[in-house]
Enzyme design. Sequence first.
Site, short mmCIF file in Angstrom:
data_model
loop_
_atom_site.label_atom_id
_atom_site.label_comp_id
_atom_site.label_asym_id
_atom_site.label_seq_id
_atom_site.Cartn_x
_atom_site.Cartn_y
_atom_site.Cartn_z
N ILE A 1 -13.24 -7.83 6.82
CA ILE A 1 -12.11 -8.78 6.80
C ILE A 1 -10.79 -8.05 6.56
O ILE A 1 -9.77 -8.37 7.19
CB ILE A 1 -12.37 -9.86 5.72
CG1 ILE A 1 -13.57 -10.74 6.13
CG2 ILE A 1 -11.13 -10.71 5.48
CD1 ILE A 1 -14.06 -11.69 5.05
N ASP B 1 -9.81 3.19 -6.24
CA ASP B 1 -10.79 2.15 -6.58
C ASP B 1 -10.03 1.00 -7.25
O ASP B 1 -9.36 1.23 -8.26
CB ASP B 1 -11.81 2.78 -7.55
CG ASP B 1 -12.92 1.82 -7.94
OD1 ASP B 1 -12.71 0.60 -7.89
OD2 ASP B 1 -13.99 2.31 -8.32
N ASN C 1 -7.97 -7.93 -1.24
CA ASN C 1 -9.13 -8.30 -0.42
C ASN C 1 -10.44 -7.64 -0.87
O ASN C 1 -11.52 -8.21 -0.70
CB ASN C 1 -8.83 -7.92 1.04
CG ASN C 1 -10.05 -8.01 1.92
OD1 ASN C 1 -10.50 -9.10 2.27
ND2 ASN C 1 -10.62 -6.86 2.27
N LYS D 1 -1.48 -8.16 -10.84
CA LYS D 1 -0.58 -7.70 -11.91
C LYS D 1 0.52 -6.78 -11.37
O LYS D 1 1.71 -7.02 -11.59
CB LYS D 1 -1.40 -6.98 -12.98
CG LYS D 1 -0.57 -6.35 -14.08
CD LYS D 1 -1.46 -5.71 -15.14
CE LYS D 1 -0.61 -4.92 -16.13
NZ LYS D 1 -1.44 -4.33 -17.22
N TYR E 1 -21.76 -13.04 -8.20
CA TYR E 1 -20.74 -13.06 -7.14
C TYR E 1 -19.94 -14.36 -7.21
O TYR E 1 -18.71 -14.35 -7.24
CB TYR E 1 -21.43 -12.92 -5.78
CG TYR E 1 -20.48 -12.92 -4.62
CD1 TYR E 1 -19.67 -11.82 -4.36
CD2 TYR E 1 -20.37 -14.03 -3.77
CE1 TYR E 1 -18.78 -11.81 -3.29
CE2 TYR E 1 -19.49 -14.03 -2.71
CZ TYR E 1 -18.71 -12.92 -2.46
OH TYR E 1 -17.83 -12.93 -1.41
N LYS F 1 -15.93 -15.17 -7.94
CA LYS F 1 -15.08 -15.82 -6.93
C LYS F 1 -14.47 -17.12 -7.48
O LYS F 1 -13.33 -17.45 -7.16
CB LYS F 1 -15.87 -16.07 -5.65
CG LYS F 1 -16.29 -14.76 -4.95
CD LYS F 1 -15.09 -13.94 -4.51
CE LYS F 1 -15.45 -12.62 -3.89
NZ LYS F 1 -14.31 -11.86 -3.40
N THR G 1 -19.51 -9.09 8.86
CA THR G 1 -18.92 -7.84 8.33
C THR G 1 -20.05 -6.97 7.76
O THR G 1 -21.17 -7.47 7.57
CB THR G 1 -17.93 -8.13 7.19
OG1 THR G 1 -18.68 -8.62 6.07
CG2 THR G 1 -16.86 -9.14 7.57
P1 NAD Z 1 -16.97 -5.37 3.52
O1 NAD Z 1 -17.96 -4.81 2.57
O2 NAD Z 1 -17.36 -5.54 4.91
O3 NAD Z 1 -15.61 -4.53 3.42
C1 NAD Z 1 -15.05 -4.34 2.15
C2 NAD Z 1 -14.12 -3.14 2.13
O4 NAD Z 1 -13.69 -2.99 0.75
C3 NAD Z 1 -14.81 -1.84 2.53
O5 NAD Z 1 -13.96 -1.08 3.36
C4 NAD Z 1 -15.04 -1.15 1.19
O6 NAD Z 1 -15.04 0.27 1.27
C5 NAD Z 1 -13.86 -1.64 0.36
N1 NAD Z 1 -14.10 -1.58 -1.08
C6 NAD Z 1 -15.25 -1.92 -1.73
N2 NAD Z 1 -15.11 -1.68 -3.04
C7 NAD Z 1 -13.87 -1.19 -3.23
C8 NAD Z 1 -13.15 -0.75 -4.37
N3 NAD Z 1 -13.72 -0.75 -5.58
N4 NAD Z 1 -11.90 -0.30 -4.21
C9 NAD Z 1 -11.32 -0.27 -2.97
N5 NAD Z 1 -11.95 -0.68 -1.85
C10 NAD Z 1 -13.21 -1.12 -1.99
O7 NAD Z 1 -16.54 -6.81 2.90
P2 NAD Z 1 -15.95 -8.08 3.69
O8 NAD Z 1 -17.08 -8.92 4.12
O9 NAD Z 1 -14.92 -7.66 4.63
O10 NAD Z 1 -15.28 -8.86 2.46
C11 NAD Z 1 -13.91 -8.74 2.12
C12 NAD Z 1 -13.61 -9.74 1.00
O11 NAD Z 1 -13.92 -11.07 1.46
C13 NAD Z 1 -14.47 -9.52 -0.25
O12 NAD Z 1 -13.71 -9.79 -1.39
C14 NAD Z 1 -15.58 -10.53 -0.09
O13 NAD Z 1 -16.15 -10.92 -1.32
C15 NAD Z 1 -14.83 -11.67 0.57
N6 NAD Z 1 -15.74 -12.58 1.30
C16 NAD Z 1 -16.44 -12.15 2.38
C17 NAD Z 1 -17.29 -13.03 3.06
C18 NAD Z 1 -18.09 -12.65 4.28
O14 NAD Z 1 -18.83 -13.50 4.80
N7 NAD Z 1 -18.00 -11.44 4.78
C19 NAD Z 1 -17.43 -14.36 2.58
C20 NAD Z 1 -16.70 -14.75 1.48
C21 NAD Z 1 -15.84 -13.86 0.85
#
Ligand code: NAD
Length: 267
Positions: A22, A70, A97, A130, A163, A167, A198
């Site tokens: 995302i 991080d 994100n 923050k 999780y 959220k 994703t």
């Molecule tokens: P993803 O795992 O596909 O991508 C996440 C990205 O964040 C990766 O590039 C990863 O390296 C990076 N990341 C992870 N931990 C990190 C850290 N500690 N510091 C910096 N970067 C970090 O995840 P996604 O599916 O794209 O999800 C993005 C956001 O959307 C998340 O917060 C997730 O909880 C939320 N979300 C996703 C979905 C879904 O269906 N994919 C649904 C609801 C919410």
Amino acid sequence: MTSSASSTSKRVAIITGAADGIGRGIALRLAKDGLDLGLFDLPRSQQKLEQLAEEIKNEFGVRVVNVYGDVSKEEDVKRLVDTVVQELGSLWAMIANAGISINRVLHETPTEELDKVLNVNFKGTFFCYKYAAIQLIKQGKGGRILGASSIAAKKGLPEQTVYSGTKFAIRGMTQCAAMDYGKYGITVNSYAPGVIETPLMDYLDEYHTSQTGQPKGSWTKSFENACVLGRLGKPEDVAKLVSFLVSDDAAFITGQSYLVDGGICFD
Ligand code: NAD
């Protein structure tokens, strides 16, 4: 629902977790809208983030600064905001994100996994809010703060205690921050995706299918039937909402957490 290029052409957005999923979709969309970008991800994602920055610069001609670290480390998030402001001149929007997930029944959740998800999702989002707020208040021109909540922030789901807890917390944090920062012209909202294709969903699918012996991909695919539009979401679906919330058109919207789920859950 798009921002006007002229009003946002000098604006800067930070996106955490931008290398994949995302976050990557949001980066491409905000670059198309004309924003300069500060992209942030873990050091292990350096190659992917560099490729994305090149793609964005070539295709959209905006400025991009990559920062690694991080989100659960306060000093990394402070460095992220400082570096982007130093390199690109100011900040308009923080898109907090980055997030991780673990699917387990409550009593089977190892404490170290609990800590990991709390640190990245809750503390990481808190630090992003923050340091964005400190910078936006200092600039005195308003701005946008966005977090990633989830459909799991609207209703509890099986095996998602930790999780979902984080959220719901992001949704609560978003409401509180909206109240604190309204007087500065800073809006605070979150997007609440349903099931978006994703790497995160691939990871969860692998866990569930390994437990049940079902074919890989079948756990994720099962959500197509739960969704009234009959398909899984794509990062672009979420990025379109973020594009709107970042734009001037969303100036009167704050404290909200918007579902983007194709109709799984109705508010
Ligand atoms: P993803 O795992 O596909 O991508 C996440 C990205 O964040 C990766 O590039 C990863 O390296 C990076 N990341 C992870 N931990 C990190 C850290 N500690 N510091 C910096 N970067 C970090 O995840 P996604 O599916 O794209 O999800 C993005 C956001 O959307 C998340 O917060 C997730 O909880 C939320 N979300 C996703 C979905 C879904 O269906 N994919 C649904 C609801 C919410």
